[in-house]
Design a protein around this motif. Structure first.
Motif, PDB file in Angstrom:
ATOM      1  N   SER A  98       0.876  -1.082  -0.020  1.00  0.00           N
ATOM      2  CA  SER A  98      -0.006  -0.036  -0.142  1.00  0.00           C
ATOM      3  C   SER A  98       1.031   1.125  -0.074  1.00  0.00           C
ATOM      4  O   SER A  98       0.715   2.339  -0.678  1.00  0.00           O
ATOM      5  CB  SER A  98      -0.915  -0.238   1.263  1.00  0.00           C
ATOM      6  N   VAL A  99       1.863   1.300   1.031  1.00  0.00           N
ATOM      7  CA  VAL A  99       2.664   2.636   0.977  1.00  0.00           C
ATOM      8  C   VAL A  99       3.329   2.538  -0.495  1.00  0.00           C
ATOM      9  O   VAL A  99       3.562   3.779  -1.045  1.00  0.00           O
ATOM     10  CB  VAL A  99       3.726   2.479   1.953  1.00  0.00           C
ATOM     11  N   ALA A 100       3.828   1.526  -1.057  1.00  0.00           N
ATOM     12  CA  ALA A 100       4.448   1.433  -2.560  1.00  0.00           C
ATOM     13  C   ALA A 100       3.510   2.029  -3.603  1.00  0.00           C
ATOM     14  O   ALA A 100       3.851   2.823  -4.295  1.00  0.00           O
ATOM     15  CB  ALA A 100       5.073   0.382  -2.715  1.00  0.00           C
ATOM     16  N   GLY A 101       2.164   1.631  -3.304  1.00  0.00           N
ATOM     17  CA  GLY A 101       1.335   2.146  -4.338  1.00  0.00           C
ATOM     18  C   GLY A 101       1.059   3.454  -4.472  1.00  0.00           C
ATOM     19  O   GLY A 101       1.026   4.182  -5.304  1.00  0.00           O
ATOM     20  N   VAL A 102       0.792   3.967  -3.048  1.00  0.00           N
ATOM     21  CA  VAL A 102       0.621   5.490  -2.813  1.00  0.00           C
ATOM     22  C   VAL A 102       1.968   6.154  -3.449  1.00  0.00           C
ATOM     23  O   VAL A 102       1.988   6.991  -4.103  1.00  0.00           O
ATOM     24  CB  VAL A 102       0.586   5.625  -1.416  1.00  0.00           C
ATOM     25  N   GLY A 103       2.971   5.826  -3.304  1.00  0.00           N
ATOM     26  CA  GLY A 103       4.441   6.194  -3.732  1.00  0.00           C
ATOM     27  C   GLY A 103       4.469   6.620  -5.211  1.00  0.00           C
ATOM     28  O   GLY A 103       4.722   7.483  -5.743  1.00  0.00           O
ATOM     29  N   ILE A 104       3.991   5.397  -5.719  1.00  0.00           N
ATOM     30  CA  ILE A 104       4.012   5.405  -7.216  1.00  0.00           C
ATOM     31  C   ILE A 104       2.835   6.191  -7.864  1.00  0.00           C
ATOM     32  O   ILE A 104       3.331   6.857  -8.911  1.00  0.00           O
ATOM     33  CB  ILE A 104       3.534   3.761  -7.751  1.00  0.00           C
ATOM     34  N   VAL A 105       1.849   6.408  -7.288  1.00  0.00           N
ATOM     35  CA  VAL A 105       0.659   7.204  -7.770  1.00  0.00           C
ATOM     36  C   VAL A 105       1.373   8.858  -7.743  1.00  0.00           C
ATOM     37  O   VAL A 105       1.078   9.600  -8.496  1.00  0.00           O
ATOM     38  CB  VAL A 105      -0.633   6.852  -6.965  1.00  0.00           C
ATOM     39  N   LEU A 106       1.936   8.875  -6.425  1.00  0.00           N
ATOM     40  CA  LEU A 106       2.456  10.375  -6.300  1.00  0.00           C
ATOM     41  C   LEU A 106       3.623  10.690  -7.322  1.00  0.00           C
ATOM     42  O   LEU A 106       3.703  11.886  -7.897  1.00  0.00           O
ATOM     43  CB  LEU A 106       2.856  10.657  -4.728  1.00  0.00           C
ATOM     44  N   LEU A 107       4.561  10.004  -7.367  1.00  0.00           N
ATOM     45  CA  LEU A 107       5.534  10.075  -8.466  1.00  0.00           C
ATOM     46  C   LEU A 107       4.993   9.917  -9.728  1.00  0.00           C
ATOM     47  O   LEU A 107       5.771  10.913 -10.615  1.00  0.00           O
ATOM     48  CB  LEU A 107       6.569   8.974  -8.347  1.00  0.00           C
ATOM     49  N   GLY A 108       4.065   9.183 -10.035  1.00  0.00           N
ATOM     50  CA  GLY A 108       3.337   9.371 -11.547  1.00  0.00           C
ATOM     51  C   GLY A 108       3.023  10.511 -11.629  1.00  0.00           C
ATOM     52  O   GLY A 108       3.065  11.337 -12.711  1.00  0.00           O
ATOM     53  N   ALA A 109       2.261  11.312 -10.795  1.00  0.00           N
ATOM     54  CA  ALA A 109       1.766  12.713 -10.917  1.00  0.00           C
ATOM     55  C   ALA A 109       2.863  13.870 -11.007  1.00  0.00           C
ATOM     56  O   ALA A 109       3.136  14.628 -11.744  1.00  0.00           O
ATOM     57  CB  ALA A 109       0.807  13.268  -9.754  1.00  0.00           C
ATOM     58  N   LEU A 110       3.976  13.576 -10.245  1.00  0.00           N
ATOM     59  CA  LEU A 110       5.172  14.534 -10.118  1.00  0.00           C
ATOM     60  C   LEU A 110       5.985  14.400 -11.104  1.00  0.00           C
ATOM     61  O   LEU A 110       6.504  15.462 -12.124  1.00  0.00           O
ATOM     62  CB  LEU A 110       5.799  14.527  -8.925  1.00  0.00           C
ATOM     63  N   LEU A 111       6.417  13.043 -11.595  1.00  0.00           N
ATOM     64  CA  LEU A 111       7.529  12.981 -12.616  1.00  0.00           C
ATOM     65  C   LEU A 111       6.731  12.876 -13.961  1.00  0.00           C
ATOM     66  O   LEU A 111       7.239  12.937 -14.966  1.00  0.00           O
ATOM     67  CB  LEU A 111       8.254  11.936 -12.311  1.00  0.00           C
ATOM     68  N   PHE A 112       5.697  12.170 -14.131  1.00  0.00           N
ATOM     69  CA  PHE A 112       5.194  11.834 -15.484  1.00  0.00           C
ATOM     70  C   PHE A 112       3.946  12.548 -15.899  1.00  0.00           C
ATOM     71  O   PHE A 112       3.503  12.200 -16.949  1.00  0.00           O
ATOM     72  CB  PHE A 112       5.155  10.348 -15.597  1.00  0.00           C
ATOM     73  N   HIS A 113       3.625  13.482 -15.301  1.00  0.00           N
ATOM     74  CA  HIS A 113       2.420  14.196 -15.325  1.00  0.00           C
ATOM     75  C   HIS A 113       0.917  13.491 -15.328  1.00  0.00           C
ATOM     76  O   HIS A 113       0.042  13.895 -16.214  1.00  0.00           O
ATOM     77  CB  HIS A 113       2.572  15.362 -16.575  1.00  0.00           C
ATOM     78  N   GLN A 114       1.021  12.513 -14.545  1.00  0.00           N
ATOM     79  CA  GLN A 114      -0.052  11.610 -14.744  1.00  0.00           C
ATOM     80  C   GLN A 114      -1.526  12.406 -14.000  1.00  0.00           C
ATOM     81  O   GLN A 114      -0.796  13.177 -12.883  1.00  0.00           O
ATOM     82  CB  GLN A 114       0.272  10.162 -14.256  1.00  0.00           C
ATOM     83  N   ARG A 115      -2.321  12.142 -14.038  1.00  0.00           N
ATOM     84  CA  ARG A 115      -3.563  13.064 -13.585  1.00  0.00           C
ATOM     85  C   ARG A 115      -3.905  12.542 -12.029  1.00  0.00           C
ATOM     86  O   ARG A 115      -3.675  11.417 -11.843  1.00  0.00           O
ATOM     87  CB  ARG A 115      -4.715  12.787 -14.459  1.00  0.00           C
ATOM     88  N   LEU A 116      -3.831  13.395 -10.994  1.00  0.00           N
ATOM     89  CA  LEU A 116      -4.128  13.076  -9.770  1.00  0.00           C
ATOM     90  C   LEU A 116      -5.428  13.784  -9.372  1.00  0.00           C
ATOM     91  O   LEU A 116      -5.452  15.110  -9.011  1.00  0.00           O
ATOM     92  CB  LEU A 116      -2.970  13.605  -8.799  1.00  0.00           C
ATOM     93  N   ASP A 117      -6.575  13.124  -9.474  1.00  0.00           N
ATOM     94  CA  ASP A 117      -7.926  13.792  -9.301  1.00  0.00           C
ATOM     95  C   ASP A 117      -8.189  13.500  -7.771  1.00  0.00           C
ATOM     96  O   ASP A 117      -7.544  12.826  -7.060  1.00  0.00           O
ATOM     97  CB  ASP A 117      -8.900  13.430 -10.269  1.00  0.00           C
ATOM     98  N   TRP A 118      -9.496  13.968  -7.486  1.00  0.00           N
ATOM     99  CA  TRP A 118     -10.043  13.911  -6.154  1.00  0.00           C
ATOM    100  C   TRP A 118     -10.483  12.378  -5.782  1.00  0.00           C
ATOM    101  O   TRP A 118      -9.976  12.040  -4.661  1.00  0.00           O
ATOM    102  CB  TRP A 118     -11.258  14.593  -5.762  1.00  0.00           C
ATOM    103  N   ARG A 119     -10.690  11.794  -6.706  1.00  0.00           N
ATOM    104  CA  ARG A 119     -10.926  10.295  -6.467  1.00  0.00           C
ATOM    105  C   ARG A 119      -9.261   9.599  -6.037  1.00  0.00           C
ATOM    106  O   ARG A 119      -9.736   8.672  -5.251  1.00  0.00           O
ATOM    107  CB  ARG A 119     -11.440   9.477  -7.599  1.00  0.00           C
ATOM    108  N   LYS A 120      -8.307   9.710  -6.815  1.00  0.00           N
ATOM    109  CA  LYS A 120      -7.100   9.218  -6.287  1.00  0.00           C
ATOM    110  C   LYS A 120      -6.739   9.601  -4.918  1.00  0.00           C
ATOM    111  O   LYS A 120      -6.206   8.788  -4.196  1.00  0.00           O
ATOM    112  CB  LYS A 120      -6.053   9.515  -7.422  1.00  0.00           C
TER     113      LYS A 120
END
Length: 106
Positions: free
Chosen positions: A64-86
């Motif tokens: 779970s912590v790795a999953g959260v880290g991946i989502v956050l890094l995806g938003a920061l480094l790869f400009h993936q969308r981070l909306d309110w649901r995520k």
């Protein structure tokens, strides 16, 4: 010490996800090697952490912590969308990890 091992395992698990994305279905040799080596290191440190943690709890925290880290890094480094649901999902995961910690682990 088990929390340190778990933290190292999380960092390398995040590295696995990023490297696997760049490995292009294991057709890019360098990223494939990075994926496999990072996976081995992550698993090794997870196994050290599991000497203290219950297996289910340690594994749940790791993923779970790795999953959260991946989502956050995806938003920061790869400009993936981070909306309110995520963001809500991240909050639920963090709440779950806190709940596991409060259950008296390590």
């Amino acid at each position: 010490m088990s929390w340190l091992y778990l933290g190292i395992a999380v960092i390398f698990e995040i590295t696995v996800a990023i490297a696997a994305g760049k490995a292009a279905g294991f057709t890019n040799l360098r990223w494939t090697i990075a994926t496999l080596v990072s996976g081995g290191i992550a698993t090794y440190f997870l196994s050290l952490a599991l000497l203290t943690f219950d297996v289910g709890v340690g594994y749940a925290i790791w993923t779970s912590v790795a999953g959260v880290g991946i989502v956050l890094l995806g938003a920061l480094l790869f400009h993936q969308r981070l909306d309110w649901r995520k963001a809500l999902g991240i909050a639920v995961v963090v709440g779950g990890v806190v709940g596991l910690q409060l259950s008296g682990v390590a």
